[in-house]
Design an enzyme around this catalytic site. Structure first.
Site, short mmCIF file in Angstrom:
data_model
loop_
_atom_site.label_atom_id
_atom_site.label_comp_id
_atom_site.label_asym_id
_atom_site.label_seq_id
_atom_site.Cartn_x
_atom_site.Cartn_y
_atom_site.Cartn_z
N GLY A 38 -5.88 -0.94 10.40
CA GLY A 38 -4.60 -0.81 9.71
C GLY A 38 -3.38 -1.23 10.50
CG ASP A 100 -3.33 10.60 4.05
OD1 ASP A 100 -2.41 11.03 3.34
OD2 ASP A 100 -4.51 10.63 3.70
CE LYS A 128 -0.74 7.71 1.36
NZ LYS A 128 -2.03 7.90 0.69
CG PHE A 149 -5.07 4.71 -1.98
CD1 PHE A 149 -5.61 5.60 -1.06
CD2 PHE A 149 -5.41 3.37 -1.91
CE1 PHE A 149 -6.49 5.15 -0.08
CE2 PHE A 149 -6.28 2.92 -0.93
CZ PHE A 149 -6.82 3.81 -0.01
CB VAL A 150 0.10 2.14 -0.23
CG1 VAL A 150 1.13 2.94 -0.99
CG2 VAL A 150 -0.14 2.75 1.16
CG ASP A 156 -8.98 -0.65 3.71
OD1 ASP A 156 -8.36 0.15 4.45
OD2 ASP A 156 -10.15 -0.46 3.33
NE ARG A 162 -8.85 -3.83 6.51
CZ ARG A 162 -8.83 -2.52 6.76
NH1 ARG A 162 -7.68 -1.90 6.96
NH2 ARG A 162 -9.94 -1.82 6.80
P1 IMP Z 1 -5.25 10.37 8.38
O1 IMP Z 1 -6.21 10.54 9.52
O2 IMP Z 1 -5.56 11.27 7.23
O3 IMP Z 1 -3.80 10.43 8.79
O4 IMP Z 1 -5.52 8.98 7.76
C1 IMP Z 1 -5.11 7.84 8.30
C2 IMP Z 1 -6.01 6.74 7.81
O5 IMP Z 1 -6.43 6.91 6.44
C3 IMP Z 1 -5.23 5.46 7.84
O6 IMP Z 1 -5.33 4.84 9.11
C4 IMP Z 1 -5.91 4.68 6.74
O7 IMP Z 1 -7.04 4.04 7.25
C5 IMP Z 1 -6.33 5.71 5.75
N1 IMP Z 1 -5.36 5.88 4.65
C6 IMP Z 1 -4.64 6.96 4.35
N2 IMP Z 1 -3.87 6.77 3.27
C7 IMP Z 1 -4.11 5.50 2.87
C8 IMP Z 1 -3.58 4.69 1.78
O8 IMP Z 1 -2.73 5.08 0.96
N3 IMP Z 1 -4.06 3.43 1.71
C9 IMP Z 1 -4.98 2.93 2.58
N4 IMP Z 1 -5.48 3.64 3.60
C10 IMP Z 1 -5.05 4.93 3.75
MG MG Z 2 -7.63 3.43 9.75
#
Ligand code: IMP
Ligand code: MG
Length: 171
Positions: A38, A100, A128, A149-150, A156, A162
């Site tokens: 990402g 996220d 987010k 969801f983006v 992706d 991507r």
């Molecule tokens: P976290 O560990 O929950 O903060 O998630 C982070 C990872 O979840 C990011 O690096 C993304 O790979 C994935 N992710 C979270 N939200 C999205 C979204 O809206 N679109 C695409 N990937 C997301």
């Molecule tokens: Mg990731």
């Protein structure tokens, strides 16, 4: 798909972030650590906007993590690609595409801080924050977005979209 942040707005904001980073790290350029996949596109765009003299002293590397989605190990994060460079004594800036729940970034923060960098900050294109489970400090944030969801700019949906230069919401 619905465009949430168009290409010119993303470019403009990344330019702004790069100027802020260049000012904050003037005289002591950071080691950038991107979280794959990402952060890759965003990190390269940041580098494009940093001043040339700073690039002479900037290094970067990547880590990759994956999170379990299965019920039992839900939320567990695992390192799938480690760093090649040493972070000890360096000014580290961790770069992610989106934060996220915060689990991935928190995991990488722990990993890096255990290796004794002299400073450690975080940077993400998208945040987010309403979804945060693990509290953490985001030092440089491109855009705060809603709980949608983006895709695009590194983000992706099943490994697709991507490469888009804009951020779109999947409806
Ligand atoms: P976290 O560990 O929950 O903060 O998630 C982070 C990872 O979840 C990011 O690096 C993304 O790979 C994935 N992710 C979270 N939200 C999205 C979204 O809206 N679109 C695409 N990937 C997301
Ligand atoms: Mg990731």
């Amino acid at each position: 798909m619905k465009i949430l942040i168009d290409r010119s707005e993303v470019d403009r904001r990344i330019g702004e972030m790069a100027r802020e980073i260049a000012t904050d790290y003037a005289g002591s350029p950071p080691l950038l650590i991107g979280i794959l996949n990402g952060a890759a596109q965003f990190m390269m765009a940041l580098l494009d906007h940093l001043p040339g003299d700073m690039l002479e002293q900037i290094d970067y590397d990547f880590v990759d993590v994956s999170s379990y989605r299965g019920s039992e190990s839900m939320g567990r994060v695992e390192l799938t690609k480690d760093l090649v460079v040493s972070v000890e004594g360096r000014q580290v800036l961790i770069v992610d595409g989106i934060v996220d729940t915060g689990r991935s970034l928190a995991f990488v923060l722990d990993l890096v801080s255990a290796r004794r960098p002299c400073s450690l900050k975080t940077c993400t294109l998208l945040d987010k924050s309403a979804r945060r489970v693990v509290p953490l400090v985001v030092d440089y944030r491109g855009f705060e977005i809603e709980d949608v969801f983006v895709v695009g700019y590194g983000m992706d949906y099943d490994q697709r979209y991507r490469a888009l230069r804009y951020i779109a919401a999947i409806e």
